[in-house]
Design a protein around this motif. Structure first.
Motif, PDB file in Angstrom:
ATOM      1  N   PHE A 166       0.839  -1.200   0.000  1.00 26.45           N
ATOM      2  CA  PHE A 166       0.000   0.000   0.000  1.00 26.45           C
ATOM      3  C   PHE A 166       0.878   1.255   0.000  1.00 26.45           C
ATOM      4  CE2 PHE A 166      -3.074  -2.846   2.399  1.00 26.45           C
ATOM      5  CZ  PHE A 166      -3.873  -3.081   1.295  1.00 26.45           C
ATOM      6  N   TRP A 167       1.916   1.229   0.827  1.00 24.15           N
ATOM      7  CA  TRP A 167       2.870   2.344   0.898  1.00 24.15           C
ATOM      8  C   TRP A 167       3.486   2.612  -0.477  1.00 24.15           C
ATOM      9  CZ3 TRP A 167       8.249   1.414   0.232  1.00 24.15           C
ATOM     10  CH2 TRP A 167       9.098   2.487   0.530  1.00 24.15           C
ATOM     11  N   ARG A 168       3.926   1.561  -1.115  1.00 27.10           N
ATOM     12  CA  ARG A 168       4.564   1.706  -2.428  1.00 27.10           C
ATOM     13  C   ARG A 168       3.561   2.220  -3.463  1.00 27.10           C
ATOM     14  NH1 ARG A 168       9.311  -0.271  -3.724  1.00 27.10           N
ATOM     15  NH2 ARG A 168       9.269  -1.624  -1.886  1.00 27.10           N
ATOM     16  N   THR A 169       2.343   1.673  -3.431  1.00 29.44           N
ATOM     17  CA  THR A 169       1.312   2.096  -4.387  1.00 29.44           C
ATOM     18  C   THR A 169       0.960   3.570  -4.204  1.00 29.44           C
ATOM     19  OG1 THR A 169       0.387  -0.132  -4.495  1.00 29.44           O
ATOM     20  CG2 THR A 169      -1.039   1.677  -5.167  1.00 29.44           C
ATOM     21  N   ASP A 170       0.816   4.000  -2.953  1.00 29.48           N
ATOM     22  CA  ASP A 170       0.478   5.402  -2.692  1.00 29.48           C
ATOM     23  C   ASP A 170       1.583   6.340  -3.150  1.00 29.48           C
ATOM     24  OD1 ASP A 170      -1.914   4.652  -1.636  1.00 29.48           O
ATOM     25  OD2 ASP A 170      -1.471   5.232   0.428  1.00 29.48           O
ATOM     26  N   LEU A 171       2.833   5.976  -2.908  1.00 29.71           N
ATOM     27  CA  LEU A 171       3.939   6.830  -3.358  1.00 29.71           C
ATOM     28  C   LEU A 171       3.998   6.896  -4.876  1.00 29.71           C
ATOM     29  CD1 LEU A 171       6.732   5.882  -0.801  1.00 29.71           C
ATOM     30  CD2 LEU A 171       5.811   8.174  -1.181  1.00 29.71           C
ATOM     31  N   GLU A 172       3.764   5.768  -5.517  1.00 23.56           N
ATOM     32  CA  GLU A 172       3.785   5.751  -6.984  1.00 23.56           C
ATOM     33  C   GLU A 172       2.635   6.558  -7.572  1.00 23.56           C
ATOM     34  OE1 GLU A 172       3.733   1.587  -7.790  1.00 23.56           O
ATOM     35  OE2 GLU A 172       5.907   1.334  -7.514  1.00 23.56           O
ATOM     36  N   ALA A 173       1.549   6.736  -6.801  1.00 27.26           N
ATOM     37  CA  ALA A 173       0.381   7.476  -7.286  1.00 27.26           C
ATOM     38  C   ALA A 173       0.472   8.976  -7.024  1.00 27.26           C
ATOM     39  CB  ALA A 173      -0.884   6.924  -6.638  1.00 27.26           C
ATOM     40  N   GLN A 174       1.534   9.433  -6.342  1.00 27.93           N
ATOM     41  CA  GLN A 174       1.662  10.865  -6.101  1.00 27.93           C
ATOM     42  C   GLN A 174       1.819  11.612  -7.424  1.00 27.93           C
ATOM     43  OE1 GLN A 174       1.341  12.368  -2.965  1.00 27.93           O
ATOM     44  NE2 GLN A 174       0.717  10.265  -2.511  1.00 27.93           N
ATOM     45  N   PRO A 175       1.273  12.830  -7.531  1.00 28.49           N
ATOM     46  CA  PRO A 175       1.355  13.574  -8.788  1.00 28.49           C
ATOM     47  C   PRO A 175       2.808  13.847  -9.178  1.00 28.49           C
ATOM     48  CG  PRO A 175      -0.236  14.572  -7.302  1.00 28.49           C
ATOM     49  CD  PRO A 175       0.493  13.547  -6.504  1.00 28.49           C
ATOM     50  N   ALA A 176       3.168  13.462 -10.369  1.00 29.60           N
ATOM     51  CA  ALA A 176       4.523  13.703 -10.863  1.00 29.60           C
ATOM     52  C   ALA A 176       4.713  15.195 -11.138  1.00 29.60           C
ATOM     53  CB  ALA A 176       4.766  12.900 -12.135  1.00 29.60           C
ATOM     54  N   ALA A 177       5.955  15.625 -11.094  1.00 28.85           N
ATOM     55  CA  ALA A 177       6.272  16.990 -11.516  1.00 28.85           C
ATOM     56  C   ALA A 177       6.047  17.109 -13.019  1.00 28.85           C
ATOM     57  CB  ALA A 177       7.711  17.332 -11.165  1.00 28.85           C
ATOM     58  N   THR A 178       5.822  18.338 -13.461  1.00 29.84           N
ATOM     59  CA  THR A 178       5.584  18.580 -14.888  1.00 29.84           C
ATOM     60  C   THR A 178       6.547  19.653 -15.377  1.00 29.84           C
ATOM     61  OG1 THR A 178       3.837  20.118 -14.241  1.00 29.84           O
ATOM     62  CG2 THR A 178       3.160  17.881 -14.785  1.00 29.84           C
ATOM     63  N   PRO A 179       7.797  19.296 -15.604  1.00 21.07           N
ATOM     64  CA  PRO A 179       8.823  20.296 -15.936  1.00 21.07           C
ATOM     65  C   PRO A 179       8.516  21.133 -17.163  1.00 21.07           C
ATOM     66  CG  PRO A 179       9.820  18.182 -15.409  1.00 21.07           C
ATOM     67  CD  PRO A 179       8.353  17.945 -15.519  1.00 21.07           C
ATOM     68  N   GLN A 180       7.700  20.601 -18.074  1.00 17.02           N
ATOM     69  CA  GLN A 180       7.380  21.347 -19.289  1.00 17.02           C
ATOM     70  C   GLN A 180       6.051  22.073 -19.188  1.00 17.02           C
ATOM     71  OE1 GLN A 180       9.895  21.437 -21.353  1.00 17.02           O
ATOM     72  NE2 GLN A 180      10.919  19.919 -20.052  1.00 17.02           N
ATOM     73  N   ALA A 181       5.411  21.986 -18.033  1.00 18.41           N
ATOM     74  CA  ALA A 181       4.095  22.630 -17.864  1.00 18.41           C
ATOM     75  C   ALA A 181       4.093  23.418 -16.564  1.00 18.41           C
ATOM     76  CB  ALA A 181       3.003  21.562 -17.909  1.00 18.41           C
ATOM     77  N   GLY A 182       2.993  23.332 -15.800  1.00 21.93           N
ATOM     78  CA  GLY A 182       2.841  24.153 -14.611  1.00 21.93           C
ATOM     79  C   GLY A 182       3.700  23.722 -13.443  1.00 21.93           C
ATOM     80  N   LEU A 183       3.861  24.641 -12.483  1.00 22.36           N
ATOM     81  CA  LEU A 183       4.631  24.363 -11.278  1.00 22.36           C
ATOM     82  C   LEU A 183       3.821  23.483 -10.334  1.00 22.36           C
ATOM     83  CD1 LEU A 183       6.031  27.936 -10.505  1.00 22.36           C
ATOM     84  CD2 LEU A 183       7.192  26.058 -11.708  1.00 22.36           C
ATOM     85  N   SER A 184       4.530  22.621  -9.592  1.00 17.94           N
ATOM     86  CA  SER A 184       3.871  21.725  -8.653  1.00 17.94           C
ATOM     87  C   SER A 184       4.703  21.607  -7.385  1.00 17.94           C
ATOM     88  CB  SER A 184       3.684  20.340  -9.287  1.00 17.94           C
ATOM     89  OG  SER A 184       3.033  19.457  -8.395  1.00 17.94           O
ATOM     90  N   ILE A 185       4.013  21.559  -6.243  1.00 18.06           N
ATOM     91  CA  ILE A 185       4.656  21.361  -4.943  1.00 18.06           C
ATOM     92  C   ILE A 185       3.867  20.305  -4.182  1.00 18.06           C
ATOM     93  CG2 ILE A 185       5.221  22.397  -2.711  1.00 18.06           C
ATOM     94  CD1 ILE A 185       5.578  25.072  -4.111  1.00 18.06           C
ATOM     95  N   LEU A 186       4.573  19.334  -3.629  1.00 13.76           N
ATOM     96  CA  LEU A 186       3.987  18.349  -2.728  1.00 13.76           C
ATOM     97  C   LEU A 186       4.610  18.562  -1.356  1.00 13.76           C
ATOM     98  CD1 LEU A 186       4.182  15.063  -4.872  1.00 13.76           C
ATOM     99  CD2 LEU A 186       2.247  16.616  -4.626  1.00 13.76           C
ATOM    100  N   ALA A 187       3.773  18.696  -0.336  1.00 16.90           N
ATOM    101  CA  ALA A 187       4.297  18.975   1.000  1.00 16.90           C
ATOM    102  C   ALA A 187       3.526  18.164   2.023  1.00 16.90           C
ATOM    103  CB  ALA A 187       4.178  20.468   1.320  1.00 16.90           C
ATOM    104  N   GLY A 188       4.231  17.429   2.851  1.00 18.06           N
ATOM    105  CA  GLY A 188       3.535  16.678   3.878  1.00 18.06           C
ATOM    106  C   GLY A 188       4.345  15.541   4.448  1.00 18.06           C
ATOM    107  N   ASP A 189       3.627  14.579   5.004  1.00 15.51           N
ATOM    108  CA  ASP A 189       4.196  13.393   5.628  1.00 15.51           C
ATOM    109  C   ASP A 189       4.218  12.287   4.580  1.00 15.51           C
ATOM    110  OD1 ASP A 189       4.804  11.125   7.063  1.00 15.51           O
ATOM    111  OD2 ASP A 189       2.973  11.145   8.273  1.00 15.51           O
TER     112      ASP A 189
END
Length: 331
Positions: free
Chosen positions: A226-249
């Motif tokens: 479950f841990w691995r699946t949740d991490l893999e499902a986190q929104p990827a960065a989009t270097p060629q598009a909009g800015l993204s920040i993920l912050a948390g635990d």
């Protein structure tokens, strides 16, 4: 000089004992490097890998032992293991290069509130004292939401995307600026932690998508997938598009392969970039005898400059809050 007939065998046995002692000391570091470098952690080893910085700090000891006992091959292997582990850990204590970002500053604070047990006043005081622009919270409860507003957060950060829930699954995103495109994403693993998200547009900067991250915790072997699946499902960065920040635990350190894979999409760990990547954020802060590890992160788009990162205690929580001062690209 007269020697005993037994001297030769005794010397040989002593040499073998020294060699075996050296190999016994060297092998754990070598095995750890073989596990950590290619990202082979599975099952209970996932938890163990979180303590890689402590193992890296220990690896020079077998090397010194092998050198002192003049065991050449154990010394060579010990040196390789030490170089490998220290090489991946030590850079976190050194500031990295920063992109040329000329837009406004953005001050972001993230905190795990331990199912609402964290002291709300401390959190509001941090927001006020550091003029925080964005706050992300995890394990966010209805009572905490009410108390934060009572203490003045509604005035400091009037815009919000909230999912307060009893227990540990709640999530929240507060901002000084209006939030657009907000929503709640539900993780599928473990307890099903939720993640509040939305887009803010500080004056003079492009829109920034921000999400309060909280993947499942690998607290037991049956939770690791479950841990691995949740991490893999986190929104990827989009270097060629909009800015993204993920912050948390994230329930993961920079030594865990899934988090490194997420970073590789185009994020930078803010604490790592600032030279504070070895500061612990979870462990002994509620009394548990656990060495501190760094599982709370602010991951920023590579186009965002990191000015500083600080870890702040929040009484009542087993996590410490992470404060990141960022500079965004200009429009």
């Amino acid at each position: 000089m007269i020697t005993s007939p037994d001297a030769g065998p005794s010397i040989g046995r002593a040499a073998r004992v020294r060699t075996l002692l050296c190999w016994a000391a060297v092998t754990p570091g070598l095995a750890w490097a073989a596990l950590r470098l290619p990202g082979l952690e599975r099952g209970p080893l996932v938890q163990a890998v979180a303590f890689t910085p402590y193992v890296a700090a220990w690896t020079p000891v077998p090397l010194l032992l092998a050198l002192a006992l003049r065991r050449r091959w154990p010394a060579v292997v010990a040196a390789l293991a030490a170089a490998a582990l220290v090489g991946v850990v030590a850079p976190r204590a050194l500031p990295g290069g920063q992109p040329a970002a000329h837009g406004p500053e953005l001050r972001l604070l993230t905190a795990n509130l331990l199912a609402g047990a964290a002291d709300a006043r401390t959190l509001v005081d941090l927001v006020r004292a550091h003029r925080v622009d964005v706050l992300t919270v995890q394990e966010f409860t209805p009572d905490t939401a009410t108390e934060l507003d009572r203490l003045g957060l509604a005035t400091l950060l009037p815009h919000r995307q909230l999912n307060p829930q009893v227990g540990t699954v709640g999530s929240g995103l507060y901002a000084r600026f209006p939030i657009t495109g907000g929503g709640i994403r539900q993780n599928r693993g473990g307890w099903g932690f939720s993640q509040a998200y939305g887009t803010v547009t500080p004056p003079g900067a492009p829109p920034v998508r921000i999400e309060s991250a909280h993947p499942a915790a690998p607290y037991a072997v049956d939770q690791v997938e479950f841990w691995r699946t949740d991490l893999e499902a986190q929104p990827a960065a989009t270097p060629q598009a909009g800015l993204s920040i993920l912050a948390g635990d994230f329930n993961a350190t920079l030594d865990h392969a899934p988090l490194r894979a997420l970073l590789a999409t185009g994020y930078v760990d803010a604490a790592d970039a600032a030279g504070d990547g070895l500061t612990g954020t979870w462990g002994p802060y509620d009394g548990d005898p656990i060495p501190p590890v760094t599982i709370d992160h602010v991951l920023v788009d590579r186009r965002v400059a990191v000015r500083s990162v600080a870890v702040r205690p929040v009484p009542g929580s087993d996590h410490r809050a992470v404060l990141a001062e960022l500079r965004l690209p200009a429009v």
